[in-house]
Write an enzyme that holds these catalytic residues in place. Structure first.
Site, mmCIF file in Angstrom:
data_model
loop_
_atom_site.group_PDB
_atom_site.id
_atom_site.type_symbol
_atom_site.label_atom_id
_atom_site.label_comp_id
_atom_site.label_asym_id
_atom_site.label_seq_id
_atom_site.Cartn_x
_atom_site.Cartn_y
_atom_site.Cartn_z
ATOM 1 N N TYR A 183 0.857 -1.197 0.000
ATOM 2 C CA TYR A 183 0.000 0.000 0.000
ATOM 3 C C TYR A 183 0.887 1.238 0.000
ATOM 4 O O TYR A 183 1.876 1.304 0.730
ATOM 5 C CB TYR A 183 -0.901 0.006 1.239
ATOM 6 C CG TYR A 183 -1.700 1.273 1.392
ATOM 7 C CD1 TYR A 183 -2.983 1.366 0.870
ATOM 8 C CD2 TYR A 183 -1.165 2.393 2.036
ATOM 9 C CE1 TYR A 183 -3.716 2.536 0.985
ATOM 10 C CE2 TYR A 183 -1.891 3.575 2.146
ATOM 11 C CZ TYR A 183 -3.170 3.635 1.631
ATOM 12 O OH TYR A 183 -3.895 4.795 1.733
ATOM 13 N N GLU A 236 -3.494 7.543 -4.033
ATOM 14 C CA GLU A 236 -3.471 6.251 -3.341
ATOM 15 C C GLU A 236 -3.208 5.152 -4.358
ATOM 16 O O GLU A 236 -3.942 5.040 -5.342
ATOM 17 C CB GLU A 236 -4.789 6.001 -2.627
ATOM 18 C CG GLU A 236 -4.783 4.714 -1.795
ATOM 19 C CD GLU A 236 -6.085 4.501 -1.043
ATOM 20 O OE1 GLU A 236 -6.068 4.536 0.203
ATOM 21 O OE2 GLU A 236 -7.125 4.319 -1.697
#
Lengths: 291, 382
Positions: B108, B196
């Site tokens: 992530y 993101e």
């Protein structure tokens, strides 16, 4: 007594010749604020309202008039520059009303202010007012306020007026009311104002009005629990807001569990605050608390 | 302003972020062609402004080009309902046809601005492909946040620190540092509010690839990014909200039946909460803004009334810069133009409130005038 602004405030208004700036410069002066200077680049030498000298730069204005508070009404693309110009000129308190300042600009501004002796309130805030010393540095309607011993701090504009109106109608006066603004990145925080109220002998109780988004209320709760010895009543709005949506204020977005109204209420309750159950109960809750 | 995945990837790729080879298709035929170019076996991904696409059936693996065409045909023109879209879903106008990747690890990576720290932060986690908030709650030790000094930007040592936390193989450290620097540069230069990459994958052959990407731009900075406006897909937004944003009115559609019109965001949220406390549900958030005039008030009321679920209306005006008599004239004007006149409760306070109430009283409209929020709640509860 009050915090941040009082009878010694000498106010400089950046953007004084603009539509908003001129309107509010008159309102601040009419309330009793000592408006000593205006700044609009290119309009130096003019007189605003026949009495207030206008300067091309903040440095010149401060040098000539001893201004110690700056109030900013310039449009969003130029707001960061205006704040930094006042900080560079050594103005100890800068209040930025402008709504819609890009977050990146505010980030750079806060970095620039590090190590300088300037406190910023805002951007995107209504300003602050100390009714007892007739100092109104902002856009709030002055006549709803009354001098007293309750300090008010809030992220909102009109909701702060609502709170003040309910307090005044309940016979509760205010020491100082500070709107810290609705942006995700801004200068003065709840914690900063709580610290000032806690140390101010003229403030006996505090009203804190928060909203969804971010974790500023949790930081306030932690500070209250640890340090604040005065009673605090708090209201959090946005209980009905859906996640992920911006509720007007750029900072009012539920981006996670900590941003929820319920999480903030729980933190403030845990810190010993008197929880104001609905926005209709501000006056009655504070009256019961200070009664 | 939200971008689609394909727009976010194109933008990040321009900054040097490695992304899988992919083509946008707005028809089954285009998807077949794209899959052919990618060798047949591909991933077909519905392009909507919401997460949760995989679970909702919006991301599918195609075995060959014909299959890709069938999948694209079954997605394009439909409405995809995910956990994040709400029950109305989001229209699928196009799909992204992307090469498949042999994944070794899912990571992530994001850049956001931390309001508490007042600076950008890079967040990474070794638990990719999951909601970062869930990871932060369950296994906070797997999330690392690195604040960036905006004066100097992201430094290589910070990138190496993040790479170490992710336990990347030695050969992937430099590419990771370059990716982090590229994302930070993109974040600052485009005035993004969020980048993101979830998951950021390490492939079997040791490469880093942004397998998914979300990117939002700061609405308040769009004035200096004229080129970004072309990326806006208003089809992904509520039609009333688009109309409102063009009139510079902050409006968010909600599920209830009490329409709310208020000046100021905080007071608007407070008014919604009052409606809720009265046992009803707000139909919308609506902040008409500080310096509204009669025309803008009228536009706001008409906009709110064009939502058919609005059965009652609560107007709450605290006059400051906005004078109550101006607001009252706007209300009367809108109710005169509207094709229906739902029951109206008005609360007015502040500048010229008495004049405003007089305007409303003289209008002949059936308006319940109240003075306090408590009375407003009682009127809504009836």
């Amino acid at each position: 007594m009050s915090i941040l602004v009082d009878g010694n405030t000498r106010l400089l208004i950046q953007g004084i010749t603009g539509r908003e700036g001129s309107f509010h410069a008159e309102r601040c002066a009419a309330y009793g604020t000592n408006v000593v200077a205006g700044v609009t680049p290119g309009k130096g030498g003019e007189l605003f309202g026949g009495t207030v000298p206008v300067f091309n730069s903040v440095r010149a204005a401060v040098g000539e008039t001893g201004a110690n508070v700056a109030l900013i009404f310039v449009p969003p693309p130029f707001a960061a520059d205006a704040i930094m110009e006042s900080a560079d000129a050594g103005v100890p308190l800068v209040v930025c009303i402008t709504e819609g300042v890009p977050v990146r600009d505010s980030t750079f501004v806060m970095r620039y202010l590090e190590g300088k002796g300037t406190r910023l309130i805002g951007p995107n805030c209504p300003g602050l007012i100390s009714p007892g010393s007739k100092a109104k540095i902002g856009i709030m309607p002055g006549d709803i306020h009354t001098p007293g011993k309750v300090g008010v701090v809030s992220r909102s504009g009109t909701l702060t007026y609502e709170a003040v109106d309910q307090l005044t109608k309940a016979g509760i006066g205010q020491s100082t009311c500070v709107g810290i603004g609705g942006d995700p990145v801004s200068g003065t925080t709840f914690v900063d104002v709580l610290e000032l109220f806690n140390d101010d002998p003229g403030t006996e109780a505090i009203v804190l009005i928060g909203e969804i988004g971010g974790t500023k209320e949790q930081q306030a709760a932690a500070y209250i629990k640890e340090h604040v010895r005065k009673p605090v009543a708090s209201l959090i709005v946005g209980q009905t807001a859906p996640p992920g949506r911006r509720m007007g204020h750029a900072g009012a977005v539920i981006t996670g569990e900590a941003a929820l109204a319920s999480a903030k209420v729980a933190a403030l309750q845990d810190a010993g605050c008197h929880i104001i159950p609905t926005p209709a109960d501000i006056g009655s809750t504070v009256a019961a608390m200070v009664g | 302003m939200k971008l689609h995945e394909y727009q976010a990837k194109e933008l990040l790729a321009r900054y040097g972020v490695p992304v899988p080879e992919a083509y946008v298709a707005s028809s089954a035929a285009e998807a077949v062609e794209a899959a052919g170019r990618l060798g047949g076996r591909v991933v077909v991904k519905a392009q909507v402004h919401a997460g949760g696409r995989g679970k909702a059936g919006g991301v599918k693996v195609a075995s060959d080009a014909a299959d890709a065409g069938r999948i694209a045909g079954s997605l394009i023109g439909t409405t995809l309902v995910t956990a994040q879209t709400g029950p109305q879903g989001a229209p699928v106008d196009r799909v992204l046809v992307e090469q498949t990747v042999d994944i070794e690890r899912e990571l992530y990576f994001s850049v956001i601005t931390d309001g508490g720290l007042r600076r950008p932060v890079v967040i990474v986690s070794s638990a990719g492909g999951m909601e970062i908030e869930e990871v932060a709650r369950e296994t906070p030790e797997r999330v690392l946040t690195e604040p960036i000094d905006p004066a100097v930007g992201l430094q290589p040592f910070q990138g190496r620190r993040l790479a170490e936390a992710l336990e990347l193989p030695a050969g992937a450290v430099r590419p990771f540092v370059a990716l982090a620097e590229a994302c930070y540069k993109a974040y600052m230069e485009t005035d993004a509010s969020m980048i993101e990459i979830n998951p950021l994958v390490l492939t079997k052959d040791g490469r880093l690839l942004a397998l998914d990407a979300k990117l939002s731009l700061d609405d308040d900075a769009l004035f200096r990014h004229a080129d970004a406006l072309a990326l806006r897909d208003t089809g992904q937004e509520d039609a009333l909200e688009v109309e409102a944003s063009e009139a510079n009115i902050a409006y968010v559609k909600l599920d209830g039946n009490v329409g709310c019109m208020v000046n100021g965001a905080g007071l608007a949220m407070a008014t919604m909460d009052i409606v809720k406390s009265a046992g009803a549900e707000p139909a919308n958030f609506l902040d008409v803004g500080g310096g509204a005039n009669e025309e803008k008030i009228s536009t706001a009321i008409l906009l709110m009334l064009s939502d058919p679920s609005v059965e009652r209306v609560l107007v709450n005006i605290f006059g400051g810069i906005l004078r109550c008599d101006i607001a009252a004239r706007g209300i009367v004007d809108a109710y005169g133009k509207a094709d229906r006149q739902p029951a109206l409760v008005v609360r007015m306070l502040g500048t010229n409130a008495d004049e405003g109430k007089q305007v409303l009283a003289d209008s002949g409209l059936a308006i319940e005038l109240v003075d306090t929020l408590r009375e407003a709640a009682e009127a809504i509860a009836r």
